[in-house]
Design a protein around this motif. Structure first.
Motif, short mmCIF file in Angstrom:
data_model
loop_
_atom_site.label_atom_id
_atom_site.label_comp_id
_atom_site.label_asym_id
_atom_site.label_seq_id
_atom_site.Cartn_x
_atom_site.Cartn_y
_atom_site.Cartn_z
N PHE A 177 14.17 -35.91 -8.43
CA PHE A 177 14.87 -35.36 -7.28
C PHE A 177 16.11 -34.55 -7.68
N ASP A 178 16.83 -35.01 -8.67
CA ASP A 178 18.00 -34.26 -9.12
C ASP A 178 17.60 -32.89 -9.66
N ASN A 179 16.48 -32.84 -10.36
CA ASN A 179 16.00 -31.57 -10.92
C ASN A 179 15.53 -30.62 -9.83
N ALA A 180 15.07 -31.18 -8.72
CA ALA A 180 14.51 -30.36 -7.64
C ALA A 180 15.54 -29.93 -6.60
N LYS A 181 16.74 -30.47 -6.68
CA LYS A 181 17.76 -30.16 -5.67
C LYS A 181 18.06 -28.66 -5.64
N GLY A 182 18.02 -28.12 -4.42
CA GLY A 182 18.33 -26.70 -4.24
C GLY A 182 17.11 -25.80 -4.20
N ILE A 183 15.93 -26.31 -4.52
CA ILE A 183 14.71 -25.50 -4.48
C ILE A 183 14.43 -25.05 -3.05
N ILE A 184 13.94 -23.83 -2.91
CA ILE A 184 13.61 -23.24 -1.60
C ILE A 184 12.10 -23.10 -1.47
N THR A 185 11.58 -23.40 -0.30
CA THR A 185 10.16 -23.20 -0.02
C THR A 185 9.99 -22.70 1.40
N ALA A 186 8.75 -22.39 1.77
CA ALA A 186 8.42 -21.98 3.14
C ALA A 186 7.60 -23.08 3.78
N GLN A 187 7.95 -23.47 4.99
CA GLN A 187 7.25 -24.53 5.69
C GLN A 187 6.74 -24.06 7.04
N TYR A 188 5.65 -24.67 7.48
CA TYR A 188 5.14 -24.44 8.83
C TYR A 188 4.78 -25.76 9.50
N LEU A 189 4.86 -26.85 8.72
CA LEU A 189 4.59 -28.19 9.23
C LEU A 189 5.84 -29.05 9.15
N LYS A 190 5.93 -30.05 9.99
CA LYS A 190 7.05 -30.98 9.96
C LYS A 190 7.00 -31.82 8.69
N ASP A 191 8.13 -31.96 8.04
CA ASP A 191 8.24 -32.75 6.82
C ASP A 191 8.42 -34.22 7.20
N ALA A 192 7.53 -35.05 6.69
CA ALA A 192 7.57 -36.47 7.05
C ALA A 192 8.83 -37.17 6.59
N PHE B 217 5.23 -36.71 16.13
CA PHE B 217 5.58 -37.40 14.88
C PHE B 217 5.33 -38.91 15.01
N LYS B 218 5.67 -39.47 16.17
CA LYS B 218 5.42 -40.89 16.39
C LYS B 218 3.92 -41.19 16.35
N ASP B 219 3.12 -40.29 16.95
CA ASP B 219 1.67 -40.47 16.93
C ASP B 219 1.15 -40.40 15.49
N TRP B 220 1.68 -39.46 14.72
CA TRP B 220 1.27 -39.31 13.32
C TRP B 220 1.62 -40.57 12.53
N GLN B 221 2.83 -41.09 12.74
CA GLN B 221 3.23 -42.31 12.05
C GLN B 221 2.32 -43.49 12.40
N ALA B 222 1.98 -43.61 13.67
CA ALA B 222 1.10 -44.70 14.11
C ALA B 222 -0.28 -44.56 13.47
N TRP B 223 -0.76 -43.32 13.40
CA TRP B 223 -2.05 -43.05 12.75
C TRP B 223 -2.00 -43.43 11.28
N MET B 224 -0.92 -43.05 10.59
CA MET B 224 -0.78 -43.39 9.17
C MET B 224 -0.82 -44.91 8.97
N LYS B 225 -0.09 -45.63 9.81
CA LYS B 225 -0.02 -47.09 9.65
C LYS B 225 -1.37 -47.75 9.89
N LYS B 226 -2.14 -47.22 10.83
CA LYS B 226 -3.42 -47.85 11.18
C LYS B 226 -4.56 -47.41 10.27
N TYR B 227 -4.61 -46.11 9.96
CA TYR B 227 -5.78 -45.57 9.27
C TYR B 227 -5.54 -45.23 7.79
N LYS C 108 -0.79 -25.09 20.18
CA LYS C 108 0.19 -25.95 19.52
C LYS C 108 -0.50 -27.25 19.16
N VAL C 109 -0.69 -27.48 17.87
CA VAL C 109 -1.29 -28.74 17.44
C VAL C 109 -0.20 -29.64 16.87
N PRO C 110 -0.46 -30.94 16.81
CA PRO C 110 0.55 -31.87 16.30
C PRO C 110 1.04 -31.50 14.92
#
Length: 407
Positions: free
Chosen positions: A278-293, A304-314, A362-364
């Motif tokens: 993480f220290d080595n990666a600090k300051g890196i720039i990227t392009a995003q189109y999805l929410k970062d978990a 996001f809550k639905d995604w979290q519930a899905w992760m926990k169950k499946y 608009k998808v989740p």
């Protein structure tokens, strides 16, 4: 919102619902892979080999369809998701895709991962008129409905993403010396060409060194040494997860301190930044189109809550910080919507028609301000991104949405 190139953004959104109504029932029409009770989808993924970090995506897609089936399926039909390991080896992909089409009789090939692997089956699938939908690669070639009407991408294309980085560099580092690492295949060349195009007439001023690597190379250490020795103070890192993490770590080991840009496909906190440090990666720039978990700002959002519930169950044993799990959920929700809108006309031609008629969808887990748009002449579903910087723990968005959507 900032326009980068090619197209104009159409604002607005359409709510996505897993139980969305579909067209009124008419006479049932089926192609291979569909019955009254089932829809077969085919897929290959590198569960082994040099790109095995992407295996997370295939596992998460399977978990998505399990969730759908548990809720009754799509218009009463269960999804049979058949996924094979191709090891990111094009000859193996050819073998597996032929098996899916000719033996398993799948309705469509969905989310097949990799630029070289999709390339070797594109002509075959188009000749067979089998949908090659929402491929897991951002090469610009997937948006060519005139020549390949059965192939469609999903994520922002690599050339556009690279051009955005180039323009950001010119605007914020006007005296920069830029070095680039890229994978020696079609995806890497797409990034390279987009990067060069982004600099335009200023290319020779900014871009001082470009070095490639092979997907089979055990490390990219020698390439990073070459890039550092060029005197560059900006580093653009195009590599798949394993090599991307190696590159970030080697940059730090050498005491080189360039401004770093990292491609979206390798921006996973769990799969890339944590192994790199993480220290080595600090300051890196990227392009995003999805929410970062890993970003707490989404914690109270319904999707996001639905995604979290899905992760926990499946996917209880999966790492929620791996962006592949977010990606798989969002792209599968897109396919879910298209299949739902097919109703009982489950022909391959109608599936492509529905895929080519998404308007402000608009998808989740898409970022705010980003929607999906396609048309019979526009096979680029997502052409908007938001730049983000890694703060040592998570990605933090900054600036405006940069977009190439079409109406």
């Amino acid at each position: 919102m900032t326009l980068v190139r090619r197209r104009t953004f159409a604002a607005g959104s359409a709510a996505f619902a897993l139980t969305a109504p579909y067209v009124a029932r008419a006479q049932k029409k089926y192609d291979p892979g569909v019955t009254d009770k089932e829809i077969k989808l085919g897929h290959t993924n590198p569960y082994s080999g040099p790109a095995s970090a992407y295996g997370t995506i295939g596992k998460a897609i399977a978990a998505y369809w399990t969730m759908v089936n548990d809720k009754g399926g799509i218009n009463g039909r269960k999804v049979d998701f058949i996924s094979y390991d191709d090891g990111y080896s094009p000859p193996k992909t050819v073998e597996m895709v032929r098996k899916l089409v000719e033996n398993d009789k799948v309705f469509a090939i969905y989310q097949l991962l990799g630029t070289p692997t999709n390339t070797v089956v594109q002509k075959y699938l188009n000749q067979k008129k089998v949908p090659q939908l929402f491929v897991a690669t951002g090469a610009s070639k997937w948006g060519d409905p005139k020549h390949f009407p059965w192939t469609m991408g999903w994520q922002p294309d690599y050339a556009t993403e690279a051009a955005i980085y180039a323009k950001h560099i010119m605007a914020n580092h006007p005296n920069a010396k830029v070095a680039m690492l890229y994978q020696n295949d079609d995806s890497g060349k797409d990034y390279l060409n987009g990067f060069i195009a982004g600099f335009g007439k200023e290319k020779d001023k900014f871009l001082v060194k470009v070095v490639s690597y092979e997907i089979t190379d055990p490390t990219v250490d020698s390439q990073i040494i070459q890039l550092k020795d060029s005197g560059a103070d900006v580093f653009f890192n195009h590599a798949t997860p394993k090599a991307a993490a190696q590159a970030i770590r080697k940059v730090a080991d050498l005491g080189w301190k360039p401004v770093q840009y990292l491609v979206n496909v390798s921006a996973s906190v769990a799969a890339v930044l944590k192994p790199a440090g993480f220290d080595n990666a600090k300051g890196i720039i990227t392009a995003q189109y999805l929410k970062d978990a890993t970003d707490p700002q989404w914690a109270d959002q319904p999707d996001f809550k639905d995604w979290q519930a899905w992760m926990k169950k499946y996917l209880p044993d999966a790492n929620p910080a791996d962006s592949g799990n977010v990606y798989a959920y969002a792209v599968s929700a897109t396919m879910h919507d298209c299949l739902t809108r097919c109703g009982d006309d489950l022909t391959r031609a109608n599936l492509m028609k529905q895929a080519a008629s998404m308007h402000d969808l608009k998808v989740p887990m898409l970022l705010p301000g980003i929607t999906i748009n396609t048309s019979p002449t526009d096979f680029y579903p997502i052409q908007s991104v938001h730049l983000a910087k890694f703060d040592g723990a998570k990605w933090s968005l900054f600036g405006d949405v940069l977009s190439n959507e079409s109406a």
